[in-house]
Design a protein around this motif. Structure first.
Motif, PDB file in Angstrom:
ATOM      1  N   UNK A  92       0.802  -1.211   0.000  1.00 44.95           N
ATOM      2  CA  UNK A  92       0.000   0.000   0.000  1.00 44.95           C
ATOM      3  C   UNK A  92       0.841   1.270   0.000  1.00 44.95           C
ATOM      4  N   UNK A  93       2.108   1.159   0.354  1.00 47.59           N
ATOM      5  CA  UNK A  93       2.971   2.342   0.385  1.00 47.59           C
ATOM      6  C   UNK A  93       3.721   2.552  -0.922  1.00 47.59           C
TER       7      UNK A  93
ATOM      8  N   UNK B  69      -7.455   1.018  -6.535  1.00 43.15           N
ATOM      9  CA  UNK B  69      -7.090  -0.400  -6.562  1.00 43.15           C
ATOM     10  C   UNK B  69      -6.767  -0.907  -5.160  1.00 43.15           C
ATOM     11  N   UNK B  70      -5.981  -0.132  -4.407  1.00 49.35           N
ATOM     12  CA  UNK B  70      -5.659  -0.530  -3.037  1.00 49.35           C
ATOM     13  C   UNK B  70      -6.927  -0.597  -2.195  1.00 49.35           C
TER      14      UNK B  70
ATOM     15  N   UNK C  19      -9.874  -1.298  -3.244  1.00 49.29           N
ATOM     16  CA  UNK C  19     -10.610  -2.498  -3.669  1.00 49.29           C
ATOM     17  C   UNK C  19     -10.019  -3.752  -3.025  1.00 49.29           C
ATOM     18  N   UNK C  20      -8.692  -3.830  -2.926  1.00 54.33           N
ATOM     19  CA  UNK C  20      -8.054  -4.960  -2.245  1.00 54.33           C
ATOM     20  C   UNK C  20      -8.495  -4.978  -0.783  1.00 54.33           C
ATOM     21  N   UNK C  21      -8.464  -3.839  -0.155  1.00 56.12           N
ATOM     22  CA  UNK C  21      -8.882  -3.741   1.244  1.00 56.12           C
ATOM     23  C   UNK C  21     -10.327  -4.217   1.408  1.00 56.12           C
ATOM     24  N   UNK C  22     -11.215  -3.731   0.562  1.00 50.40           N
ATOM     25  CA  UNK C  22     -12.630  -4.104   0.658  1.00 50.40           C
ATOM     26  C   UNK C  22     -12.835  -5.597   0.409  1.00 50.40           C
ATOM     27  N   UNK C  23     -12.067  -6.184  -0.507  1.00 49.37           N
ATOM     28  CA  UNK C  23     -12.188  -7.612  -0.793  1.00 49.37           C
ATOM     29  C   UNK C  23     -11.744  -8.463   0.392  1.00 49.37           C
TER      30      UNK C  23
ATOM     31  N   UNK D 251      -2.245  -0.270   7.732  1.00 47.43           N
ATOM     32  CA  UNK D 251      -2.839   0.514   6.644  1.00 47.43           C
ATOM     33  C   UNK D 251      -4.316   0.211   6.523  1.00 47.43           C
ATOM     34  N   UNK D 252      -5.058   1.252   6.281  1.00 44.44           N
ATOM     35  CA  UNK D 252      -6.477   1.154   5.936  1.00 44.44           C
ATOM     36  C   UNK D 252      -6.821   2.399   5.140  1.00 44.44           C
ATOM     37  N   UNK D 253      -7.804   2.302   4.253  1.00 43.25           N
ATOM     38  CA  UNK D 253      -8.227   3.499   3.536  1.00 43.25           C
ATOM     39  C   UNK D 253      -8.756   4.540   4.527  1.00 43.25           C
ATOM     40  N   UNK D 254      -8.696   5.800   4.179  1.00 45.26           N
ATOM     41  CA  UNK D 254      -9.237   6.836   5.055  1.00 45.26           C
ATOM     42  C   UNK D 254     -10.682   6.517   5.439  1.00 45.26           C
ATOM     43  N   UNK D 255     -10.972   6.658   6.732  1.00 48.68           N
ATOM     44  CA  UNK D 255     -12.317   6.417   7.229  1.00 48.68           C
ATOM     45  C   UNK D 255     -12.595   4.981   7.632  1.00 48.68           C
TER      46      UNK D 255
END
Length: 105
Positions: A27-28, A36-37, A39-43, A64-68
């Motif tokens: 992710x970095x 895309x990152x 989407x990987x997180x959500x999957x 790491x996590x998407x904002x929010x």
């Protein structure tokens, strides 16, 4: 994404078993677009992902996590093997990491 989603559904499903993900970059890096990152997180979010291992850009530990998002992934950037490597031990209650650095004297 199709492979990741299908593999997790087929081999993990709703079992709750721990999952370790591994890939070339993380992710970095800027290899993928942020969407895309995300989407990987959500999957992977419905699964018990206990560790995400990757290399390419150095060595380090972070989350790491998407904002929010409130469920960060534990990430280990295992680095470049010409400089050293991580040893990982996973038990029912712990994840232990050791970083072996190669001396160039």
């Amino acid at each position: 994404m199709t492979f990741l989603e299908n593999d997790l559904a087929e081999h993990v499903g709703q079992s709750g078993r721990p999952v370790v993900l591994a890939s070339h970059c993380g992710f970095d890096t800027d290899w993928w677009h942020n969407d895309d990152w995300n989407a990987v997180y959500e999957a992977t979010r419905p699964y018990n992902v206990i560790l995400y291992l990757y290399g390419h850009s150095g060595t380090g530990l972070h989350q790491w996590a998407p904002p929010g998002s409130s469920k960060p992934l534990r990430c280990v950037n295992t680095g470049q093997t010409e400089n050293g490597f991580f040893v990982v031990q996973i038990t029912a209650n712990t994840i232990r990491l050791a970083n072996f650095l190669i001396s160039r004297s």
